[in-house]
Motif scaffolding. Sequence first.
Motif, PDB file in Angstrom:
ATOM      1  N   ASP A  93     -29.072  72.106 -49.090  1.00 18.47           N
ATOM      2  CA  ASP A  93     -28.994  71.141 -50.191  1.00 18.47           C
ATOM      3  C   ASP A  93     -29.571  69.777 -49.827  1.00 18.47           C
ATOM      4  N   VAL A  94     -29.840  69.583 -48.527  1.00 20.48           N
ATOM      5  CA  VAL A  94     -30.275  68.249 -48.101  1.00 20.48           C
ATOM      6  C   VAL A  94     -31.548  67.770 -48.827  1.00 20.48           C
ATOM      7  N   PRO A  95     -32.604  68.605 -48.935  1.00 22.17           N
ATOM      8  CA  PRO A  95     -33.801  68.093 -49.621  1.00 22.17           C
ATOM      9  C   PRO A  95     -33.515  67.613 -51.044  1.00 22.17           C
ATOM     10  N   ALA A  96     -32.753  68.380 -51.781  1.00 18.56           N
ATOM     11  CA  ALA A  96     -32.466  67.974 -53.164  1.00 18.56           C
ATOM     12  C   ALA A  96     -31.586  66.731 -53.196  1.00 18.56           C
ATOM     13  N   LEU A  97     -30.639  66.643 -52.266  1.00 29.60           N
ATOM     14  CA  LEU A  97     -29.787  65.453 -52.224  1.00 29.60           C
ATOM     15  C   LEU A  97     -30.622  64.209 -51.931  1.00 29.60           C
ATOM     16  N   SER A 149     -26.848  75.306 -53.210  1.00 24.41           N
ATOM     17  CA  SER A 149     -26.399  76.280 -52.216  1.00 24.41           C
ATOM     18  C   SER A 149     -25.244  77.110 -52.768  1.00 24.41           C
ATOM     19  N   ASP A 150     -25.039  78.252 -52.151  1.00 24.40           N
ATOM     20  CA  ASP A 150     -23.956  79.133 -52.614  1.00 24.40           C
ATOM     21  C   ASP A 150     -22.600  78.438 -52.634  1.00 24.40           C
ATOM     22  N   PRO A 151     -22.229  77.736 -51.543  1.00 29.76           N
ATOM     23  CA  PRO A 151     -20.900  77.107 -51.581  1.00 29.76           C
ATOM     24  C   PRO A 151     -20.742  76.110 -52.737  1.00 29.76           C
ATOM     25  N   MET A 152     -21.837  75.389 -53.057  1.00 32.57           N
ATOM     26  CA  MET A 152     -21.722  74.431 -54.167  1.00 32.57           C
ATOM     27  C   MET A 152     -21.679  75.149 -55.513  1.00 32.57           C
ATOM     28  N   GLN A 153     -22.395  76.266 -55.589  1.00 30.56           N
ATOM     29  CA  GLN A 153     -22.348  77.031 -56.852  1.00 30.56           C
ATOM     30  C   GLN A 153     -20.924  77.511 -57.101  1.00 30.56           C
ATOM     31  N   GLU A 154     -20.233  77.866 -56.015  1.00 31.45           N
ATOM     32  CA  GLU A 154     -18.824  78.277 -56.149  1.00 31.45           C
ATOM     33  C   GLU A 154     -17.989  77.110 -56.676  1.00 31.45           C
ATOM     34  N   VAL A 155     -18.280  75.915 -56.142  1.00 29.59           N
ATOM     35  CA  VAL A 155     -17.543  74.726 -56.594  1.00 29.59           C
ATOM     36  C   VAL A 155     -17.779  74.510 -58.094  1.00 29.59           C
ATOM     37  N   PHE A 156     -19.038  74.633 -58.517  1.00 29.92           N
ATOM     38  CA  PHE A 156     -19.330  74.424 -59.943  1.00 29.92           C
ATOM     39  C   PHE A 156     -18.596  75.430 -60.816  1.00 29.92           C
ATOM     40  N   LYS A 157     -18.543  76.670 -60.305  1.00 32.10           N
ATOM     41  CA  LYS A 157     -17.836  77.706 -61.084  1.00 32.10           C
ATOM     42  C   LYS A 157     -16.367  77.325 -61.241  1.00 32.10           C
ATOM     43  N   MET A 158     -15.797  76.867 -60.137  1.00 31.92           N
ATOM     44  CA  MET A 158     -14.383  76.476 -60.178  1.00 31.92           C
ATOM     45  C   MET A 158     -14.173  75.337 -61.171  1.00 31.92           C
ATOM     46  N   GLY A 173     -16.248  62.361 -47.206  1.00 28.55           N
ATOM     47  CA  GLY A 173     -17.629  62.228 -47.651  1.00 28.55           C
ATOM     48  C   GLY A 173     -18.242  63.480 -48.245  1.00 28.55           C
ATOM     49  N   THR A 174     -17.423  64.499 -48.527  1.00 28.79           N
ATOM     50  CA  THR A 174     -17.993  65.740 -49.068  1.00 28.79           C
ATOM     51  C   THR A 174     -18.128  65.692 -50.586  1.00 28.79           C
ATOM     52  N   GLY A 175     -17.580  64.657 -51.215  1.00 22.73           N
ATOM     53  CA  GLY A 175     -17.737  64.526 -52.664  1.00 22.73           C
ATOM     54  C   GLY A 175     -16.479  64.855 -53.454  1.00 22.73           C
ATOM     55  N   LYS A 176     -15.332  64.647 -52.847  1.00 21.69           N
ATOM     56  CA  LYS A 176     -14.084  65.015 -53.534  1.00 21.69           C
ATOM     57  C   LYS A 176     -13.869  64.190 -54.802  1.00 21.69           C
ATOM     58  N   GLU A 177     -14.116  62.890 -54.682  1.00 21.87           N
ATOM     59  CA  GLU A 177     -13.910  62.045 -55.866  1.00 21.87           C
ATOM     60  C   GLU A 177     -14.926  62.371 -56.963  1.00 21.87           C
ATOM     61  N   MET A 207     -14.138  71.596 -50.822  1.00 23.25           N
ATOM     62  CA  MET A 207     -15.502  71.074 -50.752  1.00 23.25           C
ATOM     63  C   MET A 207     -16.142  71.482 -49.431  1.00 23.25           C
ATOM     64  N   PRO A 208     -17.293  72.139 -49.504  1.00 27.63           N
ATOM     65  CA  PRO A 208     -17.938  72.548 -48.249  1.00 27.63           C
ATOM     66  C   PRO A 208     -18.490  71.334 -47.507  1.00 27.63           C
ATOM     67  N   SER A 209     -18.473  71.419 -46.193  1.00 24.78           N
ATOM     68  CA  SER A 209     -19.087  70.354 -45.393  1.00 24.78           C
ATOM     69  C   SER A 209     -20.596  70.457 -45.557  1.00 24.78           C
ATOM     70  N   LEU A 210     -21.256  69.332 -45.400  1.00 22.71           N
ATOM     71  CA  LEU A 210     -22.709  69.346 -45.601  1.00 22.71           C
ATOM     72  C   LEU A 210     -23.414  70.242 -44.585  1.00 22.71           C
ATOM     73  N   ARG A 211     -22.863  70.310 -43.367  1.00 22.58           N
ATOM     74  CA  ARG A 211     -23.543  71.152 -42.357  1.00 22.58           C
ATOM     75  C   ARG A 211     -23.503  72.624 -42.750  1.00 22.58           C
ATOM     76  N   ASP A 212     -22.582  72.996 -43.656  1.00 25.23           N
ATOM     77  CA  ASP A 212     -22.523  74.381 -44.107  1.00 25.23           C
ATOM     78  C   ASP A 212     -23.384  74.619 -45.339  1.00 25.23           C
ATOM     79  N   ARG A 213     -24.050  73.578 -45.777  1.00 19.43           N
ATOM     80  CA  ARG A 213     -24.955  73.761 -46.912  1.00 19.43           C
ATOM     81  C   ARG A 213     -26.178  72.856 -46.721  1.00 19.43           C
ATOM     82  N   LEU A 214     -26.758  72.953 -45.517  1.00 11.40           N
ATOM     83  CA  LEU A 214     -27.897  72.086 -45.190  1.00 11.40           C
ATOM     84  C   LEU A 214     -29.078  72.306 -46.129  1.00 11.40           C
TER      85      LEU A 214
END
Length: 516
Positions: free
Chosen positions: A324-328, A151-160, A178-182, A315-322
């Motif tokens: 991604d659920v199938p791949a997760l 998802s776009d929000p996660m792509q932003e995270v990867f860029k960062m 639970g958003t994956g900070k660690e 970290m985006p909340s999962l509800r803002d990047r639903l």
Amino acid sequence: MQSPAKILVIDDDSEIRYSLERVLSARQYAVSAASSGEEGIEQAEQESFEAIFLDNRMQGMSGMEALQHLRSVAPNAMIILMTAFGTTQTAIEAMKFGAFDYIIKPFDIKKVLSLVERAVQAHRDLVDSATEHYSPLLNSEDYKEGIVGDSDPMQEVFKMIGQVATSDVTVMVTGESGTGKELIARCIWQHSLRAKKAFIAVNCAAIPDNLIESELFGHEKGAFTGATNQRTGKFELCDGGTLFLDEIGDMALPTQTKILRALQEGEIQRVGGEKVIKVDVRLIAATNKNLERMVEEKTFREDLYYRLNVMRIRMPSLRDRLSDVPALVDFMLQRLRKDRKTRVRRVSAEGLEWLTSYPWPGNVRELENTVQRCAVVAQGDTILTKDLPKEIIDFVAARRPESDLVEGPSENKKLSSSSPVEPLADDVSPALEPAVSEPDAFVGGLDSELDCEGLLDRLYSKLRENVDSNLLEELEREMIRRVIAETEGNQVKASQLLGITRATLRKRLSQYEIRY
Ligand SMILES: Nc1ncnc2c1ncn2[C@@H]1O[C@H](COP(=O)(O)OP(=O)(O)OP(=O)(O)O)[C@@H](O)[C@H]1O
Ligand SMILES: [Mg+2]
């Protein structure tokens, strides 16, 4: 030409093995035999079989036990349990543990042959549908990082991550629980120049205030009651490496001061010690607290806040990047399978639609727990909606139109296009769909009751098995009984629905002794 289907016969009775081998080989099946559950399992591990005949009562491992092992080593094989006594108990148990069917000894050859034919066909259907539809969303190489998100929000995270990894700056990761900070902290470390040095995580919230300083900076012998030995703290242990301070918002003010010094000056002192120790530590901090508010309320040091907040990854909340659920889910199932914790391969299309519409207050951790739980309760290799936790079922039910709720949410009762349940988010590419668009009918070879084609197949083979059992009559009786019940005994409506005249209906009602 298709190669002959391979059948394994597991029975400690040599006569049964011999007669099945003879009958099946004559029909061009490739038959192997094993005289115990253990031996059979070993063979099934080495070779793949379309169908396995398994005796229920054997010396050593019981059939039911072997059945459970076989389901995990040969999940696609259709297992037919052979039993001398056709008790309901055995039937239920066998089906519960994923048998394709069971047959009572002594058996009728015609029945055996029709059962094998059906089993082989079911196996082919299963394998075909799996190869047609099941292509993992990503291959395991793509999951190497252990972080999933297109998802776009996660792509932003990867860029960062890419931007901050190789510099030594302090990074602050924020986001709900639970958003994956660690996970992100570890990823930064793995891509940093410090990747070969230590990564130490400290959960500040889990350590009492009076112990946290000792934990982080160490202490000298006798520094406080109970300090019987000198202790090296995490900062020192992590020299040259990366320290992850989780839940930093839970840290007491005096400790904050010391952290600031360690960051600014690169030096620490052990509790109760005089010596200044130089440390070279990269810090990554995480919190789900609102540090800005804490700064305003003066419960978090402003200078430390600015020192930590050099780079911020939200970290985006999962509800803002639903999307991604199938791949997760796919990733989580792959991982469980790799660890041999499940044989489940996928989630039904409808199940996935439900998972993708749920707002996940506990974010990825909650999804992870849900997938694990569902993988335990799923009977075949597919998680169905009925396997989902109650809160998800309730959530979907609450958003369905009234008319859909007559019998509660059920598999195959597809959400109508007017359903308020959101479809998969638009940014799931159609290429992702096949992994989940498989019908729910083929679950460990068991036909879903609502799958018409499967049902017809079953009926047809039943008909062939019992040619003289008046199956059509049985069918007719059942159909009329249901229609009469549905129309509450209204013969006009019932005959219309059945497509027969009222006179015929009356004749049938008395013939079948149906009353309303
Ligand atoms: N993008 C992702 N891809 C795969 N797994 C993920 C992802 N994000 C989180 N997870 C998994 O979800 C679980 C929770 O992640 P993590 O512990 O990193 O969250 P957190 O934000 O630190 O949570 P908390 O605030 O509760 O400590 C972990 O098992 C992690 O592996
Ligand atoms: Mg955490």
